[in-house]
Design an enzyme around this catalytic site. Structure first.
Site, PDB file in Angstrom:
ATOM      1  N   MET A   1     -11.705  -5.700   5.225  1.00  0.00           N
ATOM      2  CA  MET A   1     -10.870  -4.646   5.873  1.00  0.00           C
ATOM      3  C   MET A   1     -10.635  -5.340   7.341  1.00  0.00           C
ATOM      4  SD  MET A   1     -10.374  -2.248   4.027  1.00  0.00           S
ATOM      5  CE  MET A   1      -9.426  -1.043   5.219  1.00  0.00           C
TER       6      MET A   1
ATOM      7  N   ASP B   1      -6.871  -6.334   3.921  1.00  0.00           N
ATOM      8  CA  ASP B   1      -6.352  -4.924   3.904  1.00  0.00           C
ATOM      9  C   ASP B   1      -6.237  -4.340   5.453  1.00  0.00           C
ATOM     10  OD1 ASP B   1      -5.456  -2.426   3.412  1.00  0.00           O
ATOM     11  OD2 ASP B   1      -7.105  -1.770   2.379  1.00  0.00           O
ATOM     12  N   GLY B   2      -5.078  -4.231   6.058  1.00  0.00           N
ATOM     13  CA  GLY B   2      -4.851  -3.637   7.470  1.00  0.00           C
ATOM     14  C   GLY B   2      -4.136  -4.375   8.239  1.00  0.00           C
ATOM     15  N   GLY B   3      -3.121  -3.960   8.926  1.00  0.00           N
ATOM     16  CA  GLY B   3      -2.342  -4.566   9.836  1.00  0.00           C
ATOM     17  C   GLY B   3      -1.810  -6.174   9.216  1.00  0.00           C
TER      18      GLY B   3
ATOM     19  N   SER C   1       0.830  -1.197   0.003  1.00  0.00           N
ATOM     20  CA  SER C   1       0.118   0.157   0.057  1.00  0.00           C
ATOM     21  C   SER C   1       0.881   1.227  -0.034  1.00  0.00           C
ATOM     22  CB  SER C   1      -0.809  -0.065   1.172  1.00  0.00           C
ATOM     23  OG  SER C   1      -1.392   1.346   1.453  1.00  0.00           O
TER      24      SER C   1
ATOM     25  N   GLY D   1      -1.004   1.423   9.691  1.00  0.00           N
ATOM     26  CA  GLY D   1      -0.380   1.325  11.066  1.00  0.00           C
ATOM     27  C   GLY D   1      -1.241   1.006  12.048  1.00  0.00           C
TER      28      GLY D   1
ATOM     29  N   MET E   1     -12.011   4.836  -0.925  1.00  0.00           N
ATOM     30  CA  MET E   1     -12.880   4.929   0.427  1.00  0.00           C
ATOM     31  C   MET E   1     -13.429   6.430   0.331  1.00  0.00           C
ATOM     32  SD  MET E   1      -9.682   3.437   2.987  1.00  0.00           S
ATOM     33  CE  MET E   1      -8.497   3.687   1.748  1.00  0.00           C
TER      34      MET E   1
ATOM     35  N   GLY F   1      -8.879   4.101   6.767  1.00  0.00           N
ATOM     36  CA  GLY F   1      -8.801   5.623   7.056  1.00  0.00           C
ATOM     37  C   GLY F   1      -7.145   5.791   7.440  1.00  0.00           C
ATOM     38  N   PHE F   2      -6.569   4.998   8.167  1.00  0.00           N
ATOM     39  CA  PHE F   2      -5.033   4.938   8.576  1.00  0.00           C
ATOM     40  C   PHE F   2      -4.511   3.839   8.240  1.00  0.00           C
ATOM     41  CE2 PHE F   2      -8.152   7.627  10.737  1.00  0.00           C
ATOM     42  CZ  PHE F   2      -7.416   9.149  10.488  1.00  0.00           C
TER      43      PHE F   2
ATOM     44  N   ASP G   1      -4.729   3.767  -2.148  1.00  0.00           N
ATOM     45  CA  ASP G   1      -5.624   4.040  -1.244  1.00  0.00           C
ATOM     46  C   ASP G   1      -6.159   5.737  -1.266  1.00  0.00           C
ATOM     47  OD1 ASP G   1      -5.990   1.897   0.757  1.00  0.00           O
ATOM     48  OD2 ASP G   1      -3.995   2.076   1.089  1.00  0.00           O
TER      49      ASP G   1
ATOM     50  N   GLY H   1       0.874  -2.236   4.288  1.00  0.00           N
ATOM     51  CA  GLY H   1       1.414  -0.880   3.912  1.00  0.00           C
ATOM     52  C   GLY H   1       2.666  -0.623   4.794  1.00  0.00           C
ATOM     53  N   SER H   2       2.508  -0.209   5.945  1.00  0.00           N
ATOM     54  CA  SER H   2       3.478   0.003   7.323  1.00  0.00           C
ATOM     55  C   SER H   2       4.459  -1.058   7.285  1.00  0.00           C
ATOM     56  CB  SER H   2       3.028   0.861   8.521  1.00  0.00           C
ATOM     57  OG  SER H   2       2.070  -0.290   8.893  1.00  0.00           O
TER      58      SER H   2
ATOM     59  N   MET I   1      -8.794   8.337  -0.136  1.00  0.00           N
ATOM     60  CA  MET I   1      -9.690   8.777   0.598  1.00  0.00           C
ATOM     61  C   MET I   1     -10.026  10.098   0.515  1.00  0.00           C
ATOM     62  SD  MET I   1      -7.212   7.500   3.908  1.00  0.00           S
ATOM     63  CE  MET I   1      -6.612   6.063   3.961  1.00  0.00           C
TER      64      MET I   1
ATOM     65  N   HIS J   1      -8.377   1.169  -4.126  1.00  0.00           N
ATOM     66  CA  HIS J   1      -9.384   0.855  -3.016  1.00  0.00           C
ATOM     67  C   HIS J   1      -9.924   2.534  -2.804  1.00  0.00           C
ATOM     68  CE1 HIS J   1      -9.616   0.055   1.684  1.00  0.00           C
ATOM     69  NE2 HIS J   1     -10.612   0.350   0.987  1.00  0.00           N
TER      70      HIS J   1
ATOM     71  N   HIS K   1      -1.176  -1.112  -4.420  1.00  0.00           N
ATOM     72  CA  HIS K   1      -2.446  -0.839  -3.662  1.00  0.00           C
ATOM     73  C   HIS K   1      -2.547   0.578  -3.426  1.00  0.00           C
ATOM     74  CE1 HIS K   1      -5.903  -1.899  -1.248  1.00  0.00           C
ATOM     75  NE2 HIS K   1      -5.530  -0.891  -0.531  1.00  0.00           N
TER      76      HIS K   1
HETATM   77  C1  DX5 Z   1      -6.368   1.745   5.626  1.00  0.00           C
HETATM   78  C2  DX5 Z   1      -5.837   1.540   3.976  1.00  0.00           C
HETATM   79  C3  DX5 Z   1      -4.825   0.323   4.127  1.00  0.00           C
HETATM   80  C4  DX5 Z   1      -3.644   0.726   4.631  1.00  0.00           C
HETATM   81  C5  DX5 Z   1      -2.780  -0.666   5.339  1.00  0.00           C
HETATM   82  O1  DX5 Z   1      -7.575   2.374   5.273  1.00  0.00           O
HETATM   83  O2  DX5 Z   1      -7.001   0.917   3.437  1.00  0.00           O
HETATM   84  O3  DX5 Z   1      -4.489   0.023   2.631  1.00  0.00           O
HETATM   85  O4  DX5 Z   1      -2.540   1.506   3.880  1.00  0.00           O
HETATM   86  O5  DX5 Z   1      -1.754  -0.198   5.860  1.00  0.00           O
HETATM   87  P1  DX5 Z   1      -1.214  -1.032   6.862  1.00  0.00           P
HETATM   88  O6  DX5 Z   1      -0.410  -2.271   6.328  1.00  0.00           O
HETATM   89  O7  DX5 Z   1      -0.096  -0.149   7.740  1.00  0.00           O
HETATM   90  O8  DX5 Z   1      -2.154  -1.469   8.091  1.00  0.00           O
HETATM   91 ZN    ZN Z   2      -6.627  -0.154   1.313  1.00  0.00          ZN
END
Ligand code: DX5
Ligand code: ZN
Length: 259
Positions: free
Chosen positions: A173, A211-213, A44, A181, A104, A178-179, A71, A233-234, A73, A102, A69
């Site tokens: 999800m 998607d996420g963590g 991401s 990390g 959002m 939205g964020f 994102d 992502g992170s 928003m 994606h 990926h």
């Molecule tokens: C969150 C995004 C994700 C985000 C994942 O709303 O849709 O794609 O970038 O980031 P990590 O992998 O850090 O949770």
């Molecule tokens: Zn995403």
């Protein structure tokens, strides 16, 4: 769409130059994947260093990652604003792998065309943002893109029952969108299994994306539960060695951990 139809469609509908060929390649890559069973890795870009975006994109190009990926928003559907289509176009200019977008955002129908024209291969809209989801999915496919639906953590997979055959990808999800990390929500494994069961016999080529963590702490268990695409992502971009980190996500073995 068959290849010949696809080429004709692209000649008639897409902007010219190299974009046409990049687009054909992206769809071909996705369709090839649908007949294999190796999971995909989609870093991401939200977690990338935006001041060095070209360098970050090239890193992903050179890695074992499969997709980018992206994102997007709007500060309304989610409590954050990331970047929009001009930035996505800048990413597309350097990316050699499909862009998995994606959205959002509220009322995503308004932006499907610009999203495709900005380089999207997969366009994912949120279930919670679509009043007429069936129509939105048809519009995405009409543009020649793969159609995805994202589910917030509180949204049951069973709500997709009557539209499951029309979806190419479901993004579960595993954090509230939205964020980057955030902490991975453990209930995700159960949702993946439930969704795979819902699609069985109706849409066996459905891609399930998480998607996420996502990290190597949960990747094997997710793939074992039925996930096909892991967004990270992170975990990737904050790593000391992102290329090696992508490799470690790609090379996890799905049968070492039971669910
Ligand atoms: C969150 C995004 C994700 C985000 C994942 O709303 O849709 O794609 O970038 O980031 P990590 O992998 O850090 O949770
Ligand atoms: Zn995403």
């Amino acid at each position: 769409m068959q290849n010949a139809q696809k080429c004709l469609y692209l000649q008639n509908h897409l902007i010219g130059g190299n974009n046409r060929f990049i687009f054909v390649d992206q769809i071909t890559i996705i369709e090839n994947y649908m007949s294999t069973n190796k999971h995909l890795i989609a870093p991401s870009v939200l977690a990338a260093d935006f001041a060095n975006l070209e360098k970050e994109v090239k890193m992903v190009n050179e890695s074992e990652a499969d997709w980018f990926h992206i994102d997007i928003m709007d500060g309304v559907f989610v409590p954050n604003i990331s970047f929009g289509f001009p930035v996505m176009q800048a990413i597309a200019k350097h990316a050699t792998k499909p862009l998995d977008v994606h959205l959002m955002i509220v009322d995503p129908d308004r932006y499907l065309k610009v999203c495709k024209d900005s380089g999207a291969a997969v366009i994912t809209v949120h279930y919670e943002a679509c009043t007429h989801l069936h129509r939105t999915l048809a519009a995405i496919k009409e543009l020649g893109c793969k159609a995805g639906v994202a589910l917030n953590p509180h949204t049951p997979v069973q709500l997709l029952k009557d539209v499951i055959q029309d979806i190419d990808l479901v993004c579960i999800m595993s954090v509230n969108p939205g964020f980057g990390g955030q902490k991975f929500i453990e209930h995700t494994y159960a949702k993946v299994r439930e969704l795979r069961a819902l699609a069985a016999g109706v849409n066996d080529s459905l891609l399930i994306e998480i998607d996420g963590g996502v990290s190597t702490a949960n990747a094997a268990k997710l793939v074992n539960a039925g996930a096909d695409v892991l967004v990270a992502g992170s975990f990737v971009f904050n790593a000391e060695n992102p290329i090696q980190t992508i490799k470690s996500l790609k090379s996890i073995s799905s049968d070492v951990q039971s669910v």
